[in-house]
Enzyme design. Structure first.
Site, short mmCIF file in Angstrom:
data_model
loop_
_atom_site.label_atom_id
_atom_site.label_comp_id
_atom_site.label_asym_id
_atom_site.label_seq_id
_atom_site.Cartn_x
_atom_site.Cartn_y
_atom_site.Cartn_z
N LYS A 1 43.20 51.38 44.41
CA LYS A 1 42.26 51.81 43.38
C LYS A 1 41.47 53.03 43.85
O LYS A 1 41.06 53.11 45.01
CB LYS A 1 41.32 50.64 43.08
CG LYS A 1 40.33 50.85 41.94
CD LYS A 1 39.51 49.58 41.76
CE LYS A 1 38.52 49.64 40.62
NZ LYS A 1 37.78 48.37 40.47
N SER B 1 36.97 42.34 38.22
CA SER B 1 37.77 43.57 38.14
C SER B 1 39.09 43.54 38.87
O SER B 1 39.91 44.44 38.71
CB SER B 1 36.94 44.76 38.61
OG SER B 1 35.89 45.02 37.72
N SER C 1 37.96 46.43 36.16
CA SER C 1 38.08 47.88 36.24
C SER C 1 39.29 48.35 37.04
O SER C 1 39.62 49.54 37.04
CB SER C 1 36.81 48.45 36.88
OG SER C 1 36.60 47.95 38.19
#
Length: 491
Positions: A100, A199, A175
């Site tokens: 990420k 997330s 996310s």
């Protein structure tokens, strides 16, 4: 840094993960299978990296912010040379991974999904990534996310909305949507996300893969663009629980192997408050999964955690919204980015995130110090004590509930509200409804795929365990994964 020779944990993990034979399509290999095949000289890292590069193409799903095909190819060639020379191999030797883009990576931008940071290239890896690379992993790309990790759709106005692995018209969750979509779409065998309120687990559930939120404090937090020191943690996303165990082993330095739990001795608490107001298909798949586990010998116990949820609701947002002002400002000051919190806030592109920063973080609706103090000093300890009491009094291995109340929703028109059982409900609060409380308590959470809706969309089952029971939770995950039907890959 952990290095092992094979056989050992890697061989055991590969056996637990799936068939020993190399898949006809090597992009279907799990991380454990790929590592074993590379170590056994049945596959080269270059072959796997090149196959993933070809599969990714021009990335129409906005999965990546940085896709380092040249760097990955060079790293794969070096990995193959080490195998040929008979060198000692790490547990992830030659395995391509994604990370990420709020996790610092040397030599590649770390944007946090926000315009102000698009040119920031860290001098060194975040420790959590450094440990994976030290074990031989190859970073193939940095994945897209909800801007600054402040949302659950990954509809990023600066870098594009991330498409779901099973339906490009649906959001990927967030996310860590890019990592979830990449692993679900077979663009990478495994990767890292971060989780503050769901997330890692939400995008894992919505993309048909597995995700682990470890107990807060088990993974190093340095080098990660923060929201909340109290609530943030990195976590792996993969297609098998064996791969989650492999990542967890490398990151934590845990030496012991993990064997599947005996379901006949497992006690699962089912919180009724987290199983209400589900979409019909989520409810169907959840009940089918519970029925399968009960037939396999697990004991299901209905439990009431409504008091803990009420306390968590009072504590969660004050902690995150107060701490981001402190923690993100401090990170920017010490990271070498050359930016201030106000600089970053001024450049935010996504309307939902911009509203939060302008009003709730830096504006006149910011959390007062005394409200934060009450949340962190009084409310959160009560949540933690309540969770511990529920686990102890009922002798539970874990709580079991749907990861999200409904499957992925259309990208268009769902930034603020979605429809659940005929009612328009807030998107963010609805999708974190089940994942957020455990995050506030700091307990480990594991999301597993339990099947597809009639419309072909994945649904996840979450297991929350007592604090720092992570390895037992993963053992439980191995057993449940084996008991449930395998979720098919996206077409």
């Amino acid at each position: 840094m952990i290095r092992h020779t094979l056989p050992g944990l890697l061989a055991a993990a590969a056996l637990l993960a799936a068939p020993a034979a190399i898949a006809q399509d090597i992009t279907e290999l799990s991380a454990s299978e790929a590592a074993k095949a590379i170590a056994d000289r049945k596959l080269t890292a270059s072959e796997l990296v090149n196959a993933l590069i070809a599969r990714t193409g021009d990335d129409p799903g906005n999965v990546y912010i940085s896709f380092d095909s040249a760097g990955a190819a060079a790293a794969a060639a070096a990995a193959d040379e080490r195998v040929a020379a008979g060198g000692e191999l790490g547990l992830l030797h030659g395995v391509p991974i994604v990370v990420k883009d709020n996790i610092a990576s040397r030599g590649l931008p770390t944007t946090g999904g926000t315009p102000a940071l698009k040119s920031w290239v860290p001098a060194e890896d975040a420790p959590v990534l450094a440990r994976l690379r030290a074990a031989g992993a190859i970073l193939i790309g940095k994945t897209n996310l909800h801007e600054l990790a402040f949302g659950i759709t990954s509809n990023n106005a600066a870098f594009g909305a991330v498409a779901n692995a099973y339906d490009p018209g649906r959001f990927a969750g967030g996310s860590s949507g890019g990592t979830g979509a990449a692993v679900g779409a077979r663009l990478a065998p495994a990767g890292l996300g971060t989780d503050t309120g769901g997330s890692v687990r939400i995008p894992a559930a919505l993309n048909g893969v597995s995700g682990l939120r470890p107990s807060v404090g088990r993974y190093p937090a340095g080098g990660i663009i923060p929201i909340s020191a109290t609530r943030d943690t990195a976590g792996p996303i993969a297609r098998t629980v064996a791969d989650l165990i492999l990542f967890d082993t490398v990151i934590t330095g845990t030496e012991q192997n993990v064997a599947p739990a005996d379901l006949t001795s497992v006690r699962l608490g089912v919180p009724t408050v987290l199983t209400e107001n589900l979409s019909p298909e989520t409810e169907r798949l959840f009940k089918e999964a519970l029925g399968t586990l009960e037939k396999a010998g697990a004991t299901l116990i209905e439990v009431d955690i409504s008091s803990e949820l009420d306390l968590a609701a009072q504590a969660g947002f004050p902690i995150a919204l107060w701490e981001v002002r402190r923690d993100l400002a401090a990170f920017l000051e010490t990271s070498g980015s050359g930016l201030t919190l106000e600089d970053v806030a001024a450049g935010i592109a996504s309307p939902d995130v911009k509203f939060v920063f302008e009003n709730l973080v830096l504006g006149d609706q910011a959390i007062p110090d005394d409200v934060y103090a009450a949340a962190i000093t009084d409310l959160r300890p009560l949540v933690q004590a309540g969770y511990a009491e529920v686990f102890a009094e009922n002798r539970l291995d874990a709580l079991a509930f749907p990861t999200t109340p409904l499957a992925a929703q259309p990208i268009s028109g769902s930034d603020m509200t979605v429809s659940l059982n005929g009612e328009d409900v807030p998107t963010f609060q609805t999708f974190i409804r089940n994942t957020d409380p455990g995050s506030i308590a700091g307990v480990p959470g594991l999301s597993l795929p339990i099947g597809l809706t009639a419309g072909g969309l994945p649904v996840g089952l979450e297991l929350d365990g007592p604090a720092f029971s992570d390895r037992h939770l993963l053992a439980l995950g191995l057993a449940i994964e084996a008991a449930l039907p395998k979720t098919r890959a996206p077409e």
